[in-house]
Design an enzyme around this catalytic site. Structure first.
Site, PDB file in Angstrom:
ATOM      1  N   THR A 162       0.808  -1.214   0.000  1.00  0.00           N
ATOM      2  CA  THR A 162       0.000   0.000   0.000  1.00  0.00           C
ATOM      3  C   THR A 162       0.839   1.260   0.000  1.00  0.00           C
ATOM      4  O   THR A 162       0.476   2.255  -0.641  1.00  0.00           O
ATOM      5  CB  THR A 162      -0.939   0.005   1.226  1.00  0.00           C
ATOM      6  OG1 THR A 162      -1.829  -1.105   1.137  1.00  0.00           O
ATOM      7  CG2 THR A 162      -1.761   1.284   1.289  1.00  0.00           C
ATOM      8  N   SER A 210       0.890  -7.209  -1.186  1.00  0.00           N
ATOM      9  CA  SER A 210       1.399  -8.267  -0.313  1.00  0.00           C
ATOM     10  C   SER A 210       0.402  -9.395  -0.107  1.00  0.00           C
ATOM     11  O   SER A 210       0.760 -10.453   0.423  1.00  0.00           O
ATOM     12  CB  SER A 210       1.841  -7.695   1.033  1.00  0.00           C
ATOM     13  OG  SER A 210       0.749  -7.404   1.872  1.00  0.00           O
ATOM     14  N   ASP A 233      -0.749  -6.607   4.665  1.00  0.00           N
ATOM     15  CA  ASP A 233      -1.497  -7.858   4.802  1.00  0.00           C
ATOM     16  C   ASP A 233      -0.622  -9.007   5.258  1.00  0.00           C
ATOM     17  O   ASP A 233      -1.031  -9.832   6.088  1.00  0.00           O
ATOM     18  CB  ASP A 233      -2.173  -8.226   3.482  1.00  0.00           C
ATOM     19  CG  ASP A 233      -3.441  -7.439   3.229  1.00  0.00           C
ATOM     20  OD1 ASP A 233      -3.954  -6.816   4.187  1.00  0.00           O
ATOM     21  OD2 ASP A 233      -3.924  -7.434   2.082  1.00  0.00           O
ATOM     22  N   GLN A 242      -5.309 -21.681  18.978  1.00  0.00           N
ATOM     23  CA  GLN A 242      -6.155 -20.711  18.286  1.00  0.00           C
ATOM     24  C   GLN A 242      -6.399 -19.470  19.138  1.00  0.00           C
ATOM     25  O   GLN A 242      -6.776 -18.422  18.606  1.00  0.00           O
ATOM     26  CB  GLN A 242      -7.515 -21.341  17.961  1.00  0.00           C
ATOM     27  CG  GLN A 242      -7.468 -22.492  16.996  1.00  0.00           C
ATOM     28  CD  GLN A 242      -8.851 -23.089  16.736  1.00  0.00           C
ATOM     29  OE1 GLN A 242      -9.866 -22.474  17.052  1.00  0.00           O
ATOM     30  NE2 GLN A 242      -8.894 -24.280  16.172  1.00  0.00           N
TER      31      GLN A 242
END
Length: 341
Positions: free
Chosen positions: A15, A61, A95, A266
């Site tokens: 970006t 990315s 990202d 997680q």
């Protein structure tokens, strides 16, 4: 820690250097002129002497893959060994910024210079962009002197390259170090295969979250696809469907034929400790090794780097459980990186 005498600015896209198109923002080459213009607009800032290179073509990315990690590693090694570079500033899309920071942390183990990654949430030159502040802050951090290793700078914060994650998609403070428990024996030394001078090969590595309804057939299809290592994102402290005999057998068979099996939690602040629950013990018995409190980015990158170094299954499992650059250990003082990173 001294200011660098010769700094490489390595632009990969993202970006920070994007420009508008009919389809939305797209990567653009030739960021050097815009970067120098940005510096000229801030004449008072302290900036090391730098030279510029970019990976061609620059990418969004979101399209990052292992070949790009290896290309970045090769460019950095060449800058240090051939060009006398003593620091690197790598410009990257957000990202997958944390994934690349983690990958480089393990691909450049023992490199004696700092590597700092940054990017921005809005393109340089856009109204209200954070690009100028992130660039200025990154240059200032390098000028002040950084410890050798891989770091990530974003929104005024200096983060450990193997402990950072992107936690927000619509705010400037998009990155943070994971608040996961960390402990693990530190490496007393490294095998030659893991030294930063050693090239690596691409490796088929996959990540799969455990979820209610995960079936043995799902897992078998992934494990039979040719992957060399699988990172399972387990529940809590490292549990999964331990009463599913067929699923456990798929894991056991894959491990027996040489696939490396590893586990992380997680939970955003989770830590794998297989002995807490019988369900976790069952997974460990199938050959899974604990990633402790490592992030997904760090665990994936570490498996990639270890397998890509040509280590045996047993060697990968051993070194996966050892702290190589601070990814598993208690955090060092703020702003410092692990000794081997």
């Amino acid at each position: 820690m001294n200011a660098p005498h010769k700094l490489l600015v390595l632009y990969t896209g993202g970006t920070i250097g994007m420009q508008a198109s009919a389809d939305g923002l797209v990567p653009a080459a030739g960021f050097e002129a815009r970067l120098r213009a940005e510096q000229a607009a801030r004449p008072g800032q302290c900036v090391p002497r730098w030279y510029y290179r970019e990976l061609s073509p620059p990418i969004d990315s979101a399209n990052m893959h292992q070949g790009h990690w290896l290309a970045m590693r090769d460019a950095i090694v060449a800058a240090v060994t051939e060009d006398g570079c003593d620091a690197v500033l790598l410009l990257h899309g957000t990202d997958t910024l944390a994934y690349s920071a983690a990958a480089l942390s393990f691909l450049l183990l023992g490199l004696g210079v700092p590597v700092l990654l940054t990017g921005s949430m809005l393109p340089a030159g856009a109204a209200g962009s954070d690009a100028a502040d992130n660039l200025s802050g990154a240059f200032a951090a390098l000028a002040a002197g950084l410890a050798p290793g891989v770091h990530l700078y974003f929104h005024g914060r200096l983060l450990h390259g193997a402990r950072a994650s992107k936690i927000r998609s619509e705010a400037f403070d998009a990155f943070a170090e994971a608040a996961r428990p960390r402990h693990g024996a530190a490496a007393a030394g490294l095998p030659a295969a893991l030294d930063w001078r050693q090239p690596r090969r691409p490796v088929a590595v996959a990540v799969l979250p455990v979820f209610p309804g995960l079936q043995a057939s799902h897992l078998r299809a992934l494990l039979d696809s040719g992957i060399e290592a699988l990172l399972l994102e387990c529940y809590g402290s490292g549990t999964g469907p331990a009463e599913d005999a067929a699923l456990l057998e798929v894991l056991r068979e894959a491990h027996q034929r040489g696939v490396v099996l590893a586990a992380i939690s997680q939970c955003a602040e989770g830590h794998v400790e297989f002995g807490v629950y019988a369900a976790g013990h069952q997974l460990a018995a199938c050959g899974l090794v604990s990633g402790g409190g490592m992030t997904r980015e760090a665990a994936l990158a570490k498996l990639f780097a270890l397998c890509g170094a040509g280590l045996t299954q047993a060697e990968v499992e051993h070194w996966f459980g050892i702290d190589l650059c601070g990814e598993r250990s208690a955090p060092a003082a703020e702003g410092e990186a692990g000794a081997l990173c």
